[in-house]
Motif scaffolding. Structure first.
Motif, PDB file in Angstrom:
ATOM      1  N   ILE A  11       0.598  -1.246   0.043  1.00 45.76           N
ATOM      2  CA  ILE A  11      -0.025  -0.149  -0.054  1.00 45.76           C
ATOM      3  C   ILE A  11       0.935   1.306   0.062  1.00 45.76           C
ATOM      4  N   LEU A  12       2.078   1.271   0.790  1.00 45.60           N
ATOM      5  CA  LEU A  12       2.876   2.354   1.019  1.00 45.60           C
ATOM      6  C   LEU A  12       3.600   2.710  -0.436  1.00 45.60           C
ATOM      7  N   VAL A  13       4.153   1.644  -1.044  1.00 49.19           N
ATOM      8  CA  VAL A  13       4.641   2.009  -2.291  1.00 49.19           C
ATOM      9  C   VAL A  13       3.929   2.330  -3.373  1.00 49.19           C
ATOM     10  N   VAL A  14       2.674   1.669  -3.365  1.00 51.46           N
ATOM     11  CA  VAL A  14       1.567   2.198  -4.453  1.00 51.46           C
ATOM     12  C   VAL A  14       1.263   3.658  -4.313  1.00 51.46           C
ATOM     13  N   VAL A  15       1.039   3.882  -3.080  1.00 50.69           N
ATOM     14  CA  VAL A  15       0.623   5.370  -2.708  1.00 50.69           C
ATOM     15  C   VAL A  15       1.828   6.353  -3.142  1.00 50.69           C
ATOM     16  N   LEU A  16       3.035   6.057  -3.076  1.00 52.27           N
ATOM     17  CA  LEU A  16       4.081   6.785  -3.044  1.00 52.27           C
ATOM     18  C   LEU A  16       4.011   7.073  -4.838  1.00 52.27           C
ATOM     19  N   PHE A  17       4.021   6.035  -5.399  1.00 51.62           N
ATOM     20  CA  PHE A  17       4.098   5.854  -6.840  1.00 51.62           C
ATOM     21  C   PHE A  17       3.076   6.866  -7.469  1.00 51.62           C
ATOM     22  N   LEU A  18       1.868   6.483  -7.128  1.00 52.72           N
ATOM     23  CA  LEU A  18       0.766   7.646  -7.423  1.00 52.72           C
ATOM     24  C   LEU A  18       0.821   8.916  -7.208  1.00 52.72           C
ATOM     25  N   VAL A  19       1.424   9.235  -5.947  1.00 48.26           N
ATOM     26  CA  VAL A  19       1.730  10.896  -5.667  1.00 48.26           C
ATOM     27  C   VAL A  19       2.828  11.369  -6.585  1.00 48.26           C
ATOM     28  N   PHE A  20       3.566  10.689  -6.884  1.00 46.36           N
ATOM     29  CA  PHE A  20       4.686  11.056  -7.907  1.00 46.36           C
ATOM     30  C   PHE A  20       4.056  11.289  -9.399  1.00 46.36           C
ATOM     31  N   PHE A  21       3.429  10.149  -9.788  1.00 46.83           N
ATOM     32  CA  PHE A  21       2.682  10.161 -11.154  1.00 46.83           C
ATOM     33  C   PHE A  21       1.956  11.413 -11.050  1.00 46.83           C
ATOM     34  N   ALA A  22       0.973  11.669 -10.007  1.00 44.74           N
ATOM     35  CA  ALA A  22       0.134  12.546 -10.005  1.00 44.74           C
ATOM     36  C   ALA A  22       0.655  13.797 -10.174  1.00 44.74           C
ATOM     37  N   ILE A  23       1.685  14.263  -9.447  1.00 41.19           N
ATOM     38  CA  ILE A  23       2.439  15.424  -9.769  1.00 41.19           C
ATOM     39  C   ILE A  23       2.926  15.643 -10.936  1.00 41.19           C
ATOM     40  N   LYS A  24       3.506  14.637 -11.473  1.00 37.11           N
ATOM     41  CA  LYS A  24       4.015  14.672 -13.117  1.00 37.11           C
ATOM     42  C   LYS A  24       2.848  15.092 -13.990  1.00 37.11           C
ATOM     43  N   ALA A  25       1.698  14.220 -13.961  1.00 34.63           N
ATOM     44  CA  ALA A  25       0.536  14.692 -14.757  1.00 34.63           C
ATOM     45  C   ALA A  25       0.052  16.048 -14.539  1.00 34.63           C
ATOM     46  N   LYS A  32       4.095  22.777 -17.775  1.00 33.46           N
ATOM     47  CA  LYS A  32       5.281  23.037 -17.005  1.00 33.46           C
ATOM     48  C   LYS A  32       6.217  21.968 -17.407  1.00 33.46           C
ATOM     49  N   ARG A  33       6.683  22.091 -18.614  1.00 36.72           N
ATOM     50  CA  ARG A  33       7.612  21.048 -19.427  1.00 36.72           C
ATOM     51  C   ARG A  33       9.279  20.990 -18.559  1.00 36.72           C
ATOM     52  N   ASP A  34       9.493  22.093 -18.434  1.00 36.03           N
ATOM     53  CA  ASP A  34      10.781  22.176 -17.811  1.00 36.03           C
ATOM     54  C   ASP A  34      10.944  21.853 -16.431  1.00 36.03           C
ATOM     55  N   THR A  35       9.980  21.980 -15.580  1.00 37.66           N
ATOM     56  CA  THR A  35       9.834  21.575 -14.144  1.00 37.66           C
ATOM     57  C   THR A  35       9.551  20.037 -14.210  1.00 37.66           C
ATOM     58  N   LEU A  36       8.775  19.608 -15.132  1.00 42.64           N
ATOM     59  CA  LEU A  36       8.496  18.262 -15.263  1.00 42.64           C
ATOM     60  C   LEU A  36       9.772  17.333 -15.760  1.00 42.64           C
ATOM     61  N   ASP A  37      10.489  18.036 -16.661  1.00 43.79           N
ATOM     62  CA  ASP A  37      11.764  17.139 -17.258  1.00 43.79           C
ATOM     63  C   ASP A  37      12.821  17.145 -16.016  1.00 43.79           C
ATOM     64  N   ARG A  38      12.826  18.253 -15.036  1.00 47.53           N
ATOM     65  CA  ARG A  38      13.690  18.236 -13.856  1.00 47.53           C
ATOM     66  C   ARG A  38      13.177  17.063 -12.955  1.00 47.53           C
ATOM     67  N   MET A  39      12.114  17.012 -12.588  1.00 51.34           N
ATOM     68  CA  MET A  39      11.438  16.000 -11.937  1.00 51.34           C
ATOM     69  C   MET A  39      11.560  14.673 -12.197  1.00 51.34           C
ATOM     70  N   ARG A  40      11.452  14.459 -13.477  1.00 54.12           N
ATOM     71  CA  ARG A  40      11.503  13.013 -14.436  1.00 54.12           C
ATOM     72  C   ARG A  40      13.016  12.698 -14.084  1.00 54.12           C
ATOM     73  N   SER A  41      13.963  13.564 -14.010  1.00 56.94           N
ATOM     74  CA  SER A  41      15.493  13.281 -14.064  1.00 56.94           C
ATOM     75  C   SER A  41      15.790  12.895 -12.752  1.00 56.94           C
ATOM     76  N   LYS A  42      15.226  13.595 -11.629  1.00 55.65           N
ATOM     77  CA  LYS A  42      15.304  13.345 -10.242  1.00 55.65           C
ATOM     78  C   LYS A  42      14.753  12.034  -9.570  1.00 55.65           C
ATOM     79  N   THR A  43      13.622  11.669 -10.234  1.00 54.50           N
ATOM     80  CA  THR A  43      12.832  10.499  -9.351  1.00 54.50           C
ATOM     81  C   THR A  43      13.129   9.244 -10.647  1.00 54.50           C
ATOM     82  N   LYS A  44      13.626   9.332 -11.529  1.00 57.95           N
ATOM     83  CA  LYS A  44      13.803   8.250 -12.448  1.00 57.95           C
ATOM     84  C   LYS A  44      14.080   7.110 -11.740  1.00 57.95           C
TER      85      LYS A  44
END
Length: 241
Positions: A11-25, A32-44
């Motif tokens: 449950i914990l890992v699912v919630v964390l995954f969804l939080v990161f995905f929701a923020i990117k979405a 906000k593509r520049d911010t999105l690219d930076r976040m993708r790079s940091k959370t890859k």
């Protein structure tokens, strides 16, 4: 690691995954593509680890599941396996359509997981839960309609002293409430809704001692008297009698 710990980890890992995905979405939808690219790079790496953990913990919980696997659980698994790659592709290709579709699937899966129903219509108890420790088994049937098994069950409940039932409630709070809820209506991870369960006292004792589905066996941790008292206490949580 016990099954309940695996369930909480899942449950914990699912919630964390969804939080990161929701923020990117949200960043993608707001352009906000520049911010999105930076976040993708940091959370890859984090995304990869979370994805692997979701599959490992979910697969292990499915492996532990005993008995017939419910339809809602099968559909949930299929949708998760569909939504994850759709979400990854959607974010990577910056496709708003695929990203929104994946997000909607995840939200639907979450609703199914919370209600244990494909229609997401979890039934709420129609009356307030019973919480006192000396409650007798509620019976609405006429005396002549009560079966011998029901009569024996009621007799056992009536024979439970206040101290024994208080101890059973304490055990329930410690080992059962996390998944079943304080009032028996939580149903976390497919746990039975005790507010609606029609199992007999003996069936409940058997489940407590031997386990069922993702529920571990407690036969080695409880005395026969404690298992019986705990089973009796769960009967008082039933609000459909």
């Amino acid at each position: 690691m016990p099954p309940v710990a695996f369930l909480h980890t899942h449950i914990l890992v699912v919630v964390l995954f969804l939080v990161f995905f929701a923020i990117k979405a949200v960043l993608l939808l707001l352009n906000k593509r520049d911010t999105l690219d930076r976040m993708r790079s940091k959370t890859k790496i984090v995304d990869i680890v979370l994805g692997i953990l979701i599959l490992i913990t979910g697969g292990y919980l499915l492996f532990l599941y005993s008995g017939r696997i419910p339809t809602y659980l099968i559909v949930k698994i299929v949708f998760v396996l569909l939504a994850i790659p759709l979400g990854i592709i959607g974010i990577k290709k910056e496709s708003k359509g695929l990203t929104v579709l994946s997000l909607l699937i995840f939200l639907y899966v979450y609703g199914v997981a919370e209600t244990n129903s494909l229609a997401m219509n979890k039934e709420e108890p129609s009356v307030a839960p019973i919480t006192n420790t000396t409650t007798e088994l509620p019976v609405k049937k006429a005396p002549e309609e009560i079966t011998p098994a029901e009569a024996a069950q009621e007799e056992i409940l009536n024979a439970m002293g206040e101290t024994l039932m208080a101890n059973a409630k304490a055990i329930y709070t410690q080992v059962c409430a996390t998944c079943h809820g304080e009032d028996g209506g939580k149903g976390l991870g497919g746990a039975a809704l005790l507010t609606q369960s029609q199992l007999t006292l003996n069936d409940r004792i058997n489940v407590i001692e031997k386990g069922r589905g993702l529920m571990p066996a407690f036969g080695s941790q409880l005395t026969p008297q404690e298992a019986e008292a705990l089973a009796a206490y769960t009967i008082t949580l039933n609000t459909t009698n």
